[in-house]
Each structure stands twice: as structure tokens, then as C-alpha cells.
Design an enzyme around this catalytic site. Sequence first.
Site, mmCIF file in Angstrom:
data_model
loop_
_atom_site.group_PDB
_atom_site.id
_atom_site.type_symbol
_atom_site.label_atom_id
_atom_site.label_comp_id
_atom_site.label_asym_id
_atom_site.label_seq_id
_atom_site.Cartn_x
_atom_site.Cartn_y
_atom_site.Cartn_z
ATOM 1 C CE LYS A 179 -1.864 3.113 1.919
ATOM 2 N NZ LYS A 179 -1.619 4.477 1.531
ATOM 3 C CD GLU A 254 12.077 4.011 9.225
ATOM 4 O OE1 GLU A 254 12.086 5.112 9.951
ATOM 5 O OE2 GLU A 254 12.401 3.795 8.140
ATOM 6 C CB CYS A 288 12.763 8.344 8.850
ATOM 7 S SG CYS A 288 13.729 7.279 7.754
ATOM 8 C CD GLU A 388 10.332 12.395 11.789
ATOM 9 O OE1 GLU A 388 9.003 12.009 12.318
ATOM 10 O OE2 GLU A 388 10.832 11.711 11.277
HETATM 11 P P1 NAD Z 1 1.534 8.782 7.652
HETATM 12 O O1 NAD Z 1 2.057 7.995 9.021
HETATM 13 O O2 NAD Z 1 0.416 9.076 7.911
HETATM 14 O O3 NAD Z 1 1.564 7.776 6.455
HETATM 15 C C1 NAD Z 1 2.708 6.595 6.214
HETATM 16 C C2 NAD Z 1 1.963 5.601 5.375
HETATM 17 O O4 NAD Z 1 0.814 5.041 6.313
HETATM 18 C C3 NAD Z 1 1.226 6.272 4.225
HETATM 19 O O5 NAD Z 1 0.900 4.997 3.151
HETATM 20 C C4 NAD Z 1 -0.389 6.218 4.636
HETATM 21 O O6 NAD Z 1 -1.213 6.119 3.689
HETATM 22 C C5 NAD Z 1 -0.580 4.938 5.544
HETATM 23 N N1 NAD Z 1 -1.451 5.209 6.732
HETATM 24 C C6 NAD Z 1 -2.161 6.526 6.960
HETATM 25 N N2 NAD Z 1 -2.961 6.192 8.070
HETATM 26 C C7 NAD Z 1 -3.202 4.691 8.116
HETATM 27 C C8 NAD Z 1 -3.683 3.933 8.765
HETATM 28 N N3 NAD Z 1 -4.774 4.183 9.868
HETATM 29 N N4 NAD Z 1 -3.552 2.411 8.837
HETATM 30 C C9 NAD Z 1 -2.809 2.025 7.934
HETATM 31 N N5 NAD Z 1 -1.926 2.692 7.053
HETATM 32 C C10 NAD Z 1 -2.211 3.968 7.310
HETATM 33 O O7 NAD Z 1 2.574 9.756 7.468
HETATM 34 P P2 NAD Z 1 2.186 11.243 6.574
HETATM 35 O O8 NAD Z 1 1.151 11.757 7.244
HETATM 36 O O9 NAD Z 1 2.356 10.888 5.084
HETATM 37 O O10 NAD Z 1 3.442 11.980 7.328
HETATM 38 C C11 NAD Z 1 3.030 12.452 8.786
HETATM 39 C C12 NAD Z 1 4.559 12.566 9.460
HETATM 40 O O11 NAD Z 1 5.006 11.332 9.424
HETATM 41 C C13 NAD Z 1 6.000 13.384 8.667
HETATM 42 O O12 NAD Z 1 5.672 14.716 8.980
HETATM 43 C C14 NAD Z 1 6.808 12.898 9.402
HETATM 44 O O13 NAD Z 1 7.069 13.190 10.624
HETATM 45 C C15 NAD Z 1 6.418 11.132 9.340
HETATM 46 N N6 NAD Z 1 7.018 10.336 8.439
HETATM 47 C C16 NAD Z 1 7.937 9.501 8.943
HETATM 48 C C17 NAD Z 1 8.519 8.784 7.724
HETATM 49 C C18 NAD Z 1 9.549 7.912 8.081
HETATM 50 O O14 NAD Z 1 10.376 7.761 7.274
HETATM 51 N N7 NAD Z 1 9.779 7.596 9.300
HETATM 52 C C19 NAD Z 1 8.003 8.594 6.486
HETATM 53 C C20 NAD Z 1 6.911 9.421 6.214
HETATM 54 C C21 NAD Z 1 6.113 10.465 7.121
#
Ligand code: NAD
Length: 487
Positions: A179, A254, A288, A388
Site C-alpha cells: 500500500k 519505522e 526519517c 520531527e
Molecule cells: P503517515 O504515517 O500518515 O503515512 C505513512 C503511510 O501510512 C502512508 O502509506 C499512509 O497512507 C499510511 N496510513 C495512514 N493512516 C493509516 C492507517 N490508519 N492505517 C494504515 N496505514 C495508514 O505519515 P504522513 O501523514 O504521510 O506523514 C506525517 C508525518 O510522518 C511526517 O511529517 C513525518 O514526521 C512522519 N513520516 C515519517 C516517515 C519515516 O520515514 N519514518 C515517513 C513519512 C512520514
Amino acid sequence: MSNSTTKVQGCYINGEWTVPDPSRLIEVKNPANGNVIAVVPRGDQEDVNLAVNAAKEAFRSKEWKALEPQQRGRLLFKAAEIIRENKEELAKIETLDVGKPLKQSEVDVEVAARYFDFYAGIADKIMGETIPVQEGIINYTVREPIGIVGHVIPWNYPLQIGARSIAVSLATGNAAVLKPAEDTPLSILKLVELLEPLGFPKGIINVVTGYGHEAGAALSGHPDINHITFTGSVETGKRVMESAAQNIVPVTLELGGKSPNIVFDDCNVENTLDWVLRSIVQNSGQTCSAGSRLVIQETIKDSFVKQLAEAMEKLTIGAGIDNPDLGPVLSKKQFEHIQRFLTLAKEDRIPVATGGNWVTVDGCEEGYFLQPTILNDVPPEHLLAQEEIFGPVLTVSTFRTEEEAVQIANGTPYGLVAGVWTEDVGRAHRVANQLECGQVFINHYGAGGGVAQPFGGHKKSGFGREKGLEAIQNYTQLKNVALRYSF
Ligand code: NAD
């Protein structure tokens, strides 16, 4: 806006591309200019059910079971080759989708290929052991695939992060449902398109695009998933873990970091400056493992920050496709997220050593471009040095002693990565030993993608390890067999 020539992509389920329902689509935008570059299905529970069922059947199929480990390995070597052959196109897709400079996307493509190479090589080297128990019994262990793996992929490095878990997952004999993030699904879709002719059995690799709260939640809560690998925010990580708990399924989380570069006054300044700079501007700080805190010895702080600011001011900013040093941040949502921190810095009179302004790039008026920014003299406990920001924003805090340096470095809820900069080998090891994080880099940062090195967090940065041989543990399960041969 989208138009009749905008590319419409389907999900990839059971070896076929679905025909998207026109009333359930997500527009994918180029972060540089807001142009819609593709539309993808807004996948839901039904799509996830289809994908998981396909994966389940494929995983149990004779075809997949009959594929010998070395044959799986060969398929993965071919995958690496095909990724390299299509480097230009994949890099362009990643840049248009994520916004990052083309040269960084090219590195991402190469790292993705290396994951396939690395895990191709282990496909036929996953072994068990024999355990002496008692006379007349032979006891051995077998490391078996875990089954159906759900891969929830973030938007910042979709190709790299997707490749790192798909490659090991396939090498160890599992079936995958991916996904990708709703903002950046295109390189993953391209990757599976490229893998299609290699001949993996239908259903072994599936992709469902869609929003996190719909397709993502459906996948992580699906009762037939046997392992979930998730990279993203702490809040979503908690939700994924809750869903997994309902099904008693292991997860790898992660969840980002607030990684310090700890700079001592006996460091090689030129080398340190170069890496500290790179570690915060890469992908506009949306990494990250970004080195987002400079924790520096008081004696050299002023001159170091001055030189760092000068270096930052020379960097170019623009659309990723024009290959600047910094591209835009991903979206309006990310702009607002970062801006909240910049406003807080202003309210709390945190000195700005350089940057801090959003700039307009000609022809890219809809993009959000931030100057690389240094927030100086940030108290280590301040929110700016704790959370972050996920943009090209570096906080600077000072220390006097080695003990204080370690205390500050460990003083956030996260523990992903740390850089230690010193010419004193004894100090480097002492400090590395005390750091609460999953990876320590001494006198460099990143190890060029670090495909072979176990990667993951301590504390709120998550748990479980991706990359390296260690990742095999997540994608396999152990069976113990005891056979009595003497009666
Ligand atoms: P997020 O955690 O919402 O999204 C990451 C992934 O999870 C996406 O594919 C998203 O569609 C999916 N997702 C979202 N809600 C979900 C749920 N309820 N169940 C299962 N999957 C779900 O992150 P974001 O909103 O894209 O970014 C927000 C913050 O997250 C950023 O500002 C950053 O701080 C952090 N982030 C960290 C990393 C990393 O590499 N660790 C990567 C992206 C974002």
C-alpha cells in the site's frame, strides 16, 4: 488540474491491472507545481480483500512452493537488472512524484536495485540449525516464510523503502500486498510493472493504492495478513500496531526520528560540515534519518554555524526535475506542518542563523520551497529540538562536556540514528556505546544507503529491523522439529 491525457493507473491485483472506478480516484500531484501527473484508484476494503486473497492463494500455490530458493534468487537478480535498465524513467517518476532533485532519485533507484541484489544472494542461504537434545533424537530448526506480508509505504522514499521490504519478503518466500502512500504511489506501480515479465506467480506481488485510513487500515487490520511492515508517523504506527494486536500479528515499525549530529571540537571540520549539511538538506529534510539536530561543543559553535550557514546559502532551490540542491516539500499539508514550527521559533525568539523563508520559484508558483534553515541556540528541551519537523530545518544546541553531549543526544522520545564527529577514537566509542539509537555513524553519515546494515529504532522510533541480514528475522518464522530415530 487533471485533463484527458492524465495517466490513469489501476491497482495491481493477482497479476492484473484493475480498471479504476472513475468515481473513486485520487489525483497524484507534482509537488513542484501542483500539476496532476496521474490518477490512481482510491482502494478500499474490497480491493484489499481481493489482493490479500490473491496473495494467499499464490503463497499456497504449487507454483510458488516449487520455485527453488536459488530460482527465487535469480528472479531477484533479474529484478535488480531491470531496475538499473530503467533507471532514468524510474528516477524521473520519483522526482515528479516526490519532488526531490533528480540526482537524489537516481541514487534511490540504485539503492533499490542493490536491495534486490543483496536479498537475491540470500534466497538460498536461509538455514536452520541442529540442536543437541538427547540420545536417539535429532532436533533441527527450519526457517520458513511467514506468509502474507502487508507493506505500508511512506511518501518520502517510496521506491527505496518499497524495494527494501519487497526484496527481502520475496527472497524469503512470502507473498506481498503493498500500500504505497496516497501522495506518491507512482514509482511502486512502475516497479511492479517492470517486475511483471519476470514471471513471479500471479498474486505473489499485489499493490492497492489508496488513503491510509481506508486501504492502509484495511490492510493492516486484515485477518489474513501474517506480518506488517510500516514506515511513517508515530501516530499511524500506533494504529497499525493496534490493528495487528487484534490479529496477533507481528509488526515492524519505522517511525522517524530527531537524529543528532554530535560534533566535538576535535573533529575534522571540513568533513563534518559537509555531512551535517547533506544530512539535513537531502530530500528537503523529509528523511526519517535526517540529521535534524546539531549538538555541538560550545567552543566551536559560532564558527561552525557561520560556515554551515554560508554553505547553505550557496545551495540552489527549484523543481526537482531541474536538479537543484533542494526541491519543494511534498504538499500543502507538509508546508503547514513545517510552518507551525517556524512560527513557534519566531514566537519564542529563537535566533535564525540562516533561511527561514519560503521562496517562489518561477513557473512553480504552486510549490512550497523552503530555504535551508538553521535555528540557533535552541534549548534541548524545546519542542523544536524534540519533534520531527520533516523539512530542511536544523536546530543547534550546545554542550560543554562529553557527558552533557550524550544526555542531550538521548534527550528526545526518538532514537533512530546519531552521528558522532571526533578524531578521538576512544571518545567516539565511548559516546557510541551510550547512545540510545539504532544506528551510529562515526565521522560520516548514511553509509551510502546502508543496504547491508540493520536499520531501525529505539524508543519511539519504532522496533524491528529492516535492511541487512537482520531483516530476514521479520519475514520468516522458526519451526523446531524433533525426530526420534532410536527406539
Ligand atoms: P503517515 O504515517 O500518515 O503515512 C505513512 C503511510 O501510512 C502512508 O502509506 C499512509 O497512507 C499510511 N496510513 C495512514 N493512516 C493509516 C492507517 N490508519 N492505517 C494504515 N496505514 C495508514 O505519515 P504522513 O501523514 O504521510 O506523514 C506525517 C508525518 O510522518 C511526517 O511529517 C513525518 O514526521 C512522519 N513520516 C515519517 C516517515 C519515516 O520515514 N519514518 C515517513 C513519512 C512520514
